[in-house]
Design a protein around this motif. Sequence first.
Motif, PDB file in Angstrom:
ATOM      1  N   ARG A  13       0.788  -1.234   0.000  1.00 51.27           N
ATOM      2  CA  ARG A  13       0.000   0.000   0.000  1.00 51.27           C
ATOM      3  C   ARG A  13       0.822   1.288   0.000  1.00 51.27           C
ATOM      4  NH1 ARG A  13      -5.975  -0.256   2.212  1.00 51.27           N
ATOM      5  NH2 ARG A  13      -6.518  -2.162   1.100  1.00 51.27           N
ATOM      6  N   GLY A  14       2.115   1.162   0.054  1.00 53.47           N
ATOM      7  CA  GLY A  14       2.943   2.346   0.170  1.00 53.47           C
ATOM      8  C   GLY A  14       3.853   2.551  -1.019  1.00 53.47           C
ATOM      9  N   ALA A  15       4.933   3.246  -0.791  1.00 53.61           N
ATOM     10  CA  ALA A  15       5.908   3.539  -1.835  1.00 53.61           C
ATOM     11  C   ALA A  15       7.202   3.980  -1.181  1.00 53.61           C
ATOM     12  CB  ALA A  15       5.399   4.645  -2.762  1.00 53.61           C
ATOM     13  N   ILE A  16       8.307   3.797  -1.865  1.00 52.16           N
ATOM     14  CA  ILE A  16       9.599   4.329  -1.424  1.00 52.16           C
ATOM     15  C   ILE A  16       9.718   5.725  -2.002  1.00 52.16           C
ATOM     16  CG2 ILE A  16      12.102   4.072  -1.528  1.00 52.16           C
ATOM     17  CD1 ILE A  16      11.654   1.044  -1.756  1.00 52.16           C
ATOM     18  N   THR A  17       9.661   6.738  -1.151  1.00 59.08           N
ATOM     19  CA  THR A  17       9.639   8.121  -1.632  1.00 59.08           C
ATOM     20  C   THR A  17      11.037   8.694  -1.870  1.00 59.08           C
ATOM     21  OG1 THR A  17       9.550   8.939   0.650  1.00 59.08           O
ATOM     22  CG2 THR A  17       7.444   8.572  -0.483  1.00 59.08           C
ATOM     23  N   HIS A  18      12.043   8.125  -1.222  1.00 63.75           N
ATOM     24  CA  HIS A  18      13.394   8.638  -1.430  1.00 63.75           C
ATOM     25  C   HIS A  18      14.421   7.637  -0.910  1.00 63.75           C
ATOM     26  CE1 HIS A  18      16.670  11.547  -1.851  1.00 63.75           C
ATOM     27  NE2 HIS A  18      17.088  11.148  -0.663  1.00 63.75           N
ATOM     28  N   GLU A  19      15.503   7.484  -1.636  1.00 62.07           N
ATOM     29  CA  GLU A  19      16.647   6.703  -1.179  1.00 62.07           C
ATOM     30  C   GLU A  19      17.921   7.414  -1.630  1.00 62.07           C
ATOM     31  OE1 GLU A  19      15.474   1.999  -0.755  1.00 62.07           O
ATOM     32  OE2 GLU A  19      16.404   2.682  -2.619  1.00 62.07           O
ATOM     33  N   SER A  20      18.883   7.511  -0.745  1.00 65.81           N
ATOM     34  CA  SER A  20      20.161   8.092  -1.126  1.00 65.81           C
ATOM     35  C   SER A  20      21.239   7.540  -0.207  1.00 65.81           C
ATOM     36  CB  SER A  20      20.123   9.625  -1.029  1.00 65.81           C
ATOM     37  OG  SER A  20      19.897  10.035   0.309  1.00 65.81           O
TER      38      SER A  20
END
Length: 281
Positions: free
Chosen positions: A222-229
């Motif tokens: 139900r979600g999402a990965i909004t940022h990775e760094s």
Amino acid sequence: MGLFSKSLERLRLESGFTTPYSFYHRNGGRHVFPFTFAYYLKLERGKHLPRPEWLPILLSLLRIPPSDELYRRFVTDYLRDHFGTEENYQSLLGPLLIPKHDKKDGQQATKRLLSEQAYHVTPAQYKAIVGDEATYWAFECLVNDRGSFGPEELAGITGLPKSALAAGLKRLVAHKLARRVSAGKYKSPLTGKFYMFPRIFPGIETYRKKLARHIDGMVARRGAITHESGVMIRAEEGSVLRSLAAMRDALEASTAYSVYDKAEGGGIFLLQIRARKALDF
């Protein structure tokens, strides 16, 4: 003797544990501490000094990491008591431990706010929360909203079975993490507080893995990965730990953006700091 006991009491209070009893028992008591509650009271009363290998355990059980200044005082007060006299301490170690005063007022205010709002989840409560996926997400929904929810509403939000959520809510009530406010509706007394999970108790890694699976599963459904760094660097471990401390301060400050009512585009986000060592080099 007595400087260390004052530092220990100061750090306990800064971390939101108002009494020695709450610090000892909310962290798991004798199952976690390498000594009895009676012995811990002697530490706070200046009757004994702990073994050096117990200092990292005490710091970890505080849950809210001390500021650089309080950490320095904790260590130097221990050493002052250990060496017996100020003259011995100054002649041997004083020149090596120069105080730093570069903490920003905003960071100190954030730590003070966190300590005042902190709710320290006990090991038994933590086991109940992360024991199954439905209980965990029922907990997160309740603590992050001022409203009340029933199993059917939580099923619509999380996509988890209504029956599992109903059982999870009852489990939370049994551990004083939720209360029934009307027919089929529940609220959490922790809403608006900065709740902290325990860091040490026997078998904690098993529960941490369960928690990671609960979060990964929900993000995938139900979600999402909004940022990775990230960056790959070669460095000494001590330098990495100092960098992590600065990042932790920023992460703690982000709690100021918490909301407890419905907001457009809102959701439950997990912000993390992650450091992994790839190889010795």
